[in-house]
Scaffold this active site. Structure first.
Site, PDB file in Angstrom:
ATOM      1  N   LYS A  40       0.855  -1.197   0.000  1.00  0.00           N
ATOM      2  CA  LYS A  40       0.000   0.000   0.000  1.00  0.00           C
ATOM      3  C   LYS A  40       0.893   1.250   0.000  1.00  0.00           C
ATOM      4  O   LYS A  40       2.113   1.137   0.171  1.00  0.00           O
ATOM      5  CB  LYS A  40      -0.925  -0.036   1.208  1.00  0.00           C
ATOM      6  CG  LYS A  40      -0.191   0.094   2.528  1.00  0.00           C
ATOM      7  CD  LYS A  40      -1.089  -0.195   3.719  1.00  0.00           C
ATOM      8  CE  LYS A  40      -0.306   0.023   4.998  1.00  0.00           C
ATOM      9  NZ  LYS A  40      -0.943  -0.555   6.171  1.00  0.00           N
ATOM     10  N   TYR A  63      17.100  33.040   2.340  1.00  0.00           N
ATOM     11  CA  TYR A  63      15.996  33.895   2.769  1.00  0.00           C
ATOM     12  C   TYR A  63      16.164  34.323   4.221  1.00  0.00           C
ATOM     13  O   TYR A  63      16.514  33.494   5.069  1.00  0.00           O
ATOM     14  CB  TYR A  63      14.662  33.139   2.679  1.00  0.00           C
ATOM     15  CG  TYR A  63      14.126  32.976   1.277  1.00  0.00           C
ATOM     16  CD1 TYR A  63      13.800  34.081   0.494  1.00  0.00           C
ATOM     17  CD2 TYR A  63      13.899  31.700   0.757  1.00  0.00           C
ATOM     18  CE1 TYR A  63      13.280  33.923  -0.775  1.00  0.00           C
ATOM     19  CE2 TYR A  63      13.371  31.534  -0.516  1.00  0.00           C
ATOM     20  CZ  TYR A  63      13.068  32.646  -1.278  1.00  0.00           C
ATOM     21  OH  TYR A  63      12.546  32.486  -2.527  1.00  0.00           O
TER      22      TYR A  63
END
Ligand code: PLP
Length: 383
Positions: A36, A275
């Site tokens: 899965k 940043y």
């Protein structure tokens, strides 16, 4: 390569894990490979064929769409089992394709029976019973009706399995709850056999229960995380080594994640890097940029915290992780240059960065980190 990074899947590591699993299991216990979550991020497309090469012939998925993906790439002889979601309208498709599926409520069981009669082919069902997880599973109240229906319709139903799932076998904190679930399962098993029917297999264990509570292995185990080379939790590993004496690591991680240095540059003392003002160069620095960012699954939470391997050394992520790139400190690496290999998960030389160390830093567990690796990063099979 057009992509900025690549994920490698090691065939030999998988073979080693499958070998370990088969040796560890009690005699005659079948191993269903849980794929899965796109094979825990390894991708169904790439993982299923190499698992078959390693001897696996039973696959478990959560939903019908995943079953369909497995079916497209697997060998005709392999079995597929849906443990969770399938719409009633798709039951005839599952039956037609001999895909096994869980039933945990009357609505699905009745619909499966109608579909099986209509196309005149047997539905392969696994009866999931409620033992204490309280997620899916037949409650006692409906169980009698379900058993009666199965018993009376054996020409339309193959009773493949009776099953349950444990609510946290990876932690000793849940010990009593697990023991109670096992007791309850065995009581239901006896009651069903008294009715004169018997499934082909009883199954209940995932990776943690298989290791910690060998009694739960029954006729089949559904193993996910273990086959990819990880212990469900550190506790499960400690349980394993305390039982087998000296510490040893029988599992091999089959996935590595690699990229390349995009550019290298110098930064002067006193400058901020990236940043904002989260990272200040305290001395002359050499930095490198890696074209991997949070859009590629490298969490922004790893800003100023993460580590990668380059030049055979462990180096730090500095500044904020951007959408598409991050910056690393290579001041101490004498000859790092554009194009050099960067390892985000996996080995380089003697060093290794595991998903675990990567996950702990970003407060995700192995399961989550793996399944969140974006599908658009190419997966390549290596030996
Ligand atoms: C995911 C899952 C498993 C496998 O769990 P692992 O801990 O990865 O081995 C087994 N059974 C069910 C029902 C599951 O949902």
């Amino acid at each position: 390569m057009l992509e900025t990074s690549q994920i490698e899947i090691s065939k030999s590591a998988l073979k080693q894990n499958v070998k370990f699993i088969n040796e560890y299991l009690n005699d005659g216990v079948k191993f269903s490979s849980v794929v899965k979550g796109n094979a825990y991020g390894h991708t169904i497309e790439k993982f299923v064929p190499i698992a078959e090469e390693a001897g696996v012939d039973h696959f478990s998925v959560f939903s019908a769409d995943e079953a369909n993906l497995v079916k497209k790439v697997c060998d005709d002889c392999s079995d597929i089992m849906i443990m969770g979601n399938i719409d009633n309208e798709d039951l005839h498709w599952a039956i037609e394709n001999e895909i096994e599926f869980y039933v945990f409520e009357m609505d699905r069981l009745e619909s499966a029976l109608i579909a099986a009669k209509k196309i005149n082919k047997k539905a392969k069902i696994h009866l999931e019973v409620e033992t204490g997880m309280n997620r899916t599973g037949f409650d006692n109240s409906d169980l009698k009706t379900a058993i009666k229906l199965i018993k009376e319709n054996q020409e339309h139903i193959t009773f493949e399995g009776m099953c349950t799932h444990y609510a946290g076998a990876e932690s000793i904190a849940n010990y009593l709850r697990i023991q109670n679930q096992l007791k309850k399962f065995n009581r239901i098993r006896i009651a069903i056999e008294k009715e004169g029917i018997r499934p082909k297999r009883y199954h209940s264990a995932g990776s943690a229960a298989t290791i910690t509570y060998p009694k739960t292995q029954m006729d089949m185990v559904r193993l996910g995380i273990l086959q990819y080379g990880y212990w469900p939790t550190r506790e499960t590993y400690i349980h394993y080594i305390s039982k087998y004496g000296e510490p040893r690591q029988p599992l091999k991680r089959i996935l590595s994640w690699k990229s390349k240095v995009m550019n290298v540059k110098k930064v002067k003392t006193g400058e901020f890097i990236g940043y904002g003002t989260t990272y200040l160069a305290q001395h002359e620095m050499k930095i490198a940029n890696i074209p991997i960012g949070y859009s590629h699954g490298f969490s922004r939470g790893l800003s100023n915290i993460g580590r990668v391997l380059v030049n055979g050394q462990r180096v730090s992520v500095i500044g904020m992780v951007n959408m598409n790139l991050m910056t690393i400190d290579v001041t101490g690496c004498s000859n790092v240059k554009k194009g050099d290999e960067v390892v985000i998960i996996g080995k380089q030389g003697e060093l290794e960065l595991s998903v675990a160390s990567f996950s702990e830093l970003s407060a995700q567990v192995n399961y989550e980190t793996l399944t969140r690796l974006p599908v658009n990063i190419p997966r390549k099979i290596v030996d």
